[in-house]
Every structure is written in structure tokens, then in C-alpha cells.
Write a protein that holds these residues in place. Structure first.
Motif, PDB file in Angstrom:
ATOM      1  N   PRO A  53     -26.961  32.827  -7.350  1.00 41.66           N
ATOM      2  CA  PRO A  53     -27.452  33.615  -6.211  1.00 41.66           C
ATOM      3  C   PRO A  53     -27.052  32.997  -4.861  1.00 41.66           C
ATOM      4  O   PRO A  53     -27.886  32.534  -4.091  1.00 41.66           O
ATOM      5  CB  PRO A  53     -28.964  33.634  -6.423  1.00 41.66           C
ATOM      6  CG  PRO A  53     -29.254  32.390  -7.196  1.00 41.66           C
ATOM      7  CD  PRO A  53     -28.052  32.163  -8.070  1.00 41.66           C
ATOM      8  N   TRP A  54     -25.757  33.003  -4.592  1.00 42.55           N
ATOM      9  CA  TRP A  54     -25.179  32.423  -3.372  1.00 42.55           C
ATOM     10  C   TRP A  54     -25.825  32.974  -2.108  1.00 42.55           C
ATOM     11  O   TRP A  54     -25.917  32.281  -1.093  1.00 42.55           O
ATOM     12  CB  TRP A  54     -23.677  32.717  -3.320  1.00 42.55           C
ATOM     13  CG  TRP A  54     -23.381  34.172  -3.358  1.00 42.55           C
ATOM     14  CD1 TRP A  54     -23.144  34.926  -4.469  1.00 42.55           C
ATOM     15  CD2 TRP A  54     -23.344  35.083  -2.252  1.00 42.55           C
ATOM     16  NE1 TRP A  54     -22.961  36.245  -4.130  1.00 42.55           N
ATOM     17  CE2 TRP A  54     -23.077  36.365  -2.764  1.00 42.55           C
ATOM     18  CE3 TRP A  54     -23.509  34.933  -0.866  1.00 42.55           C
ATOM     19  CZ2 TRP A  54     -22.978  37.498  -1.961  1.00 42.55           C
ATOM     20  CZ3 TRP A  54     -23.404  36.059  -0.064  1.00 42.55           C
ATOM     21  CH2 TRP A  54     -23.138  37.321  -0.616  1.00 42.55           C
ATOM     22  N   TYR A  55     -26.272  34.206  -2.162  1.00 43.61           N
ATOM     23  CA  TYR A  55     -26.819  34.881  -0.982  1.00 43.61           C
ATOM     24  C   TYR A  55     -28.155  34.281  -0.554  1.00 43.61           C
ATOM     25  O   TYR A  55     -28.635  34.570   0.545  1.00 43.61           O
ATOM     26  CB  TYR A  55     -26.960  36.386  -1.250  1.00 43.61           C
ATOM     27  CG  TYR A  55     -27.778  36.700  -2.475  1.00 43.61           C
ATOM     28  CD1 TYR A  55     -29.149  36.867  -2.394  1.00 43.61           C
ATOM     29  CD2 TYR A  55     -27.175  36.808  -3.721  1.00 43.61           C
ATOM     30  CE1 TYR A  55     -29.898  37.135  -3.526  1.00 43.61           C
ATOM     31  CE2 TYR A  55     -27.910  37.075  -4.851  1.00 43.61           C
ATOM     32  CZ  TYR A  55     -29.277  37.235  -4.748  1.00 43.61           C
ATOM     33  OH  TYR A  55     -30.024  37.495  -5.878  1.00 43.61           O
ATOM     34  N   LEU A  75     -28.772  41.978   0.137  1.00 41.46           N
ATOM     35  CA  LEU A  75     -29.319  41.380  -1.087  1.00 41.46           C
ATOM     36  C   LEU A  75     -30.658  40.685  -0.811  1.00 41.46           C
ATOM     37  O   LEU A  75     -31.603  40.797  -1.608  1.00 41.46           O
ATOM     38  CB  LEU A  75     -28.320  40.390  -1.690  1.00 41.46           C
ATOM     39  CG  LEU A  75     -27.065  41.019  -2.304  1.00 41.46           C
ATOM     40  CD1 LEU A  75     -26.002  39.962  -2.559  1.00 41.46           C
ATOM     41  CD2 LEU A  75     -27.409  41.756  -3.589  1.00 41.46           C
ATOM     42  N   LEU A  76     -30.749  39.982   0.307  1.00 42.22           N
ATOM     43  CA  LEU A  76     -31.996  39.311   0.644  1.00 42.22           C
ATOM     44  C   LEU A  76     -33.114  40.313   0.935  1.00 42.22           C
ATOM     45  O   LEU A  76     -34.252  40.126   0.508  1.00 42.22           O
ATOM     46  CB  LEU A  76     -31.789  38.367   1.833  1.00 42.22           C
ATOM     47  CG  LEU A  76     -30.925  37.142   1.533  1.00 42.22           C
ATOM     48  CD1 LEU A  76     -30.628  36.368   2.819  1.00 42.22           C
ATOM     49  CD2 LEU A  76     -31.572  36.245   0.494  1.00 42.22           C
ATOM     50  N   VAL A  81     -37.060  39.295   1.520  1.00 45.15           N
ATOM     51  CA  VAL A  81     -36.932  38.180   2.445  1.00 45.15           C
ATOM     52  C   VAL A  81     -37.027  38.708   3.881  1.00 45.15           C
ATOM     53  O   VAL A  81     -36.298  39.629   4.249  1.00 45.15           O
ATOM     54  CB  VAL A  81     -35.595  37.436   2.229  1.00 45.15           C
ATOM     55  CG1 VAL A  81     -35.361  36.393   3.319  1.00 45.15           C
ATOM     56  CG2 VAL A  81     -35.569  36.786   0.853  1.00 45.15           C
ATOM     57  N   PRO A  82     -37.937  38.137   4.700  1.00 44.62           N
ATOM     58  CA  PRO A  82     -38.079  38.619   6.075  1.00 44.62           C
ATOM     59  C   PRO A  82     -36.896  38.216   6.954  1.00 44.62           C
ATOM     60  O   PRO A  82     -36.525  37.042   6.996  1.00 44.62           O
ATOM     61  CB  PRO A  82     -39.372  37.958   6.550  1.00 44.62           C
ATOM     62  CG  PRO A  82     -39.526  36.741   5.698  1.00 44.62           C
ATOM     63  CD  PRO A  82     -38.874  37.065   4.379  1.00 44.62           C
TER      64      PRO A  82
END
Length: 97
Positions: A53-55, A75-76, A81-82
Motif C-alpha cells: 500500500p504505497w499510497y 485511494l486514501l 483518511v482526512p
């Protein structure tokens, strides 16, 4: 690529795989865990990190790397993810604590 370089890449990938869903880390934090600099972490992920999960790895200021910015933020966001003004809110979701 030398065996040592492959070992560093594998160490980076192992740490990145441990980042929980919905959390992020920085190149520098991963580097400290592995014992290399942040640029070396970025090199490992850009050359062969597609299977991890590089992102979930961002710059120290919470921003995404330019070449992958749109995809990374997408992706985040999918993981909740905020993000504010194009930057991840590291205080809320940074890993490791």
C-alpha cells in the motif's frame, strides 16, 4: 541491483505493509524504522512498491508526491483518511504513533 539494495527494498516493503488501513506514514518515519533516508524509501516504493500500500506513505508535510497525487489522494479518501487543502492530516492518522 545489489543484494544490499534488494534487502533495503524488502525492509521498506515489510514496514509499509504494516501501515493499517486508514492510517498513513511518512517517507522519513519509514526510513527511521528501516535505517535509511527518506529518499531511499521513495526510491524503493517507486521502483517496486506496487504490491504494497504505497499510497499510505506521504511527505513529511502530509502532501502526496506529484506524479501520483490524484491517485494517492483518491485511494486514501477511500480509506477515510482526512485530507485538507490537498494534505493528509498527519496528527489524526499518522503511523507509527
Amino acid at each position: 541491483m545489489t543484494d544490499a539494495a534488494l534487502d533495503v527494498d524488502e525492509a521498506v516493503f515489510d514496514v509499509v505493509e504494516r501501515i493499517p488501513r486508514g492510517r498513513v506514514s511518512t517517507y522519513g518515519a519509514i526510513g527511521r524504522l528501516v535505517g535509511v533516508g527518506p529518499r531511499r524509501v521513495a526510491r524503493a516504493l517507486s521502483s517496486g512498491g506496487g504490491a504494497v500500500p504505497w499510497y499510505r506513505v506521504v511527505r513529511a508535510d502530509g502532501s502526496a508526491a506529484e506524479p501520483v497525487r490524484a491517485r494517492q489522494l483518491e485511494l486514501l479518501a477511500g480509506e477515510g483518511v482526512p485530507v485538507r487543502n490537498g494534505k493528509v492530516q498527519l496528527a489524526a492518522v499518522g503511523w507509527p504513533d
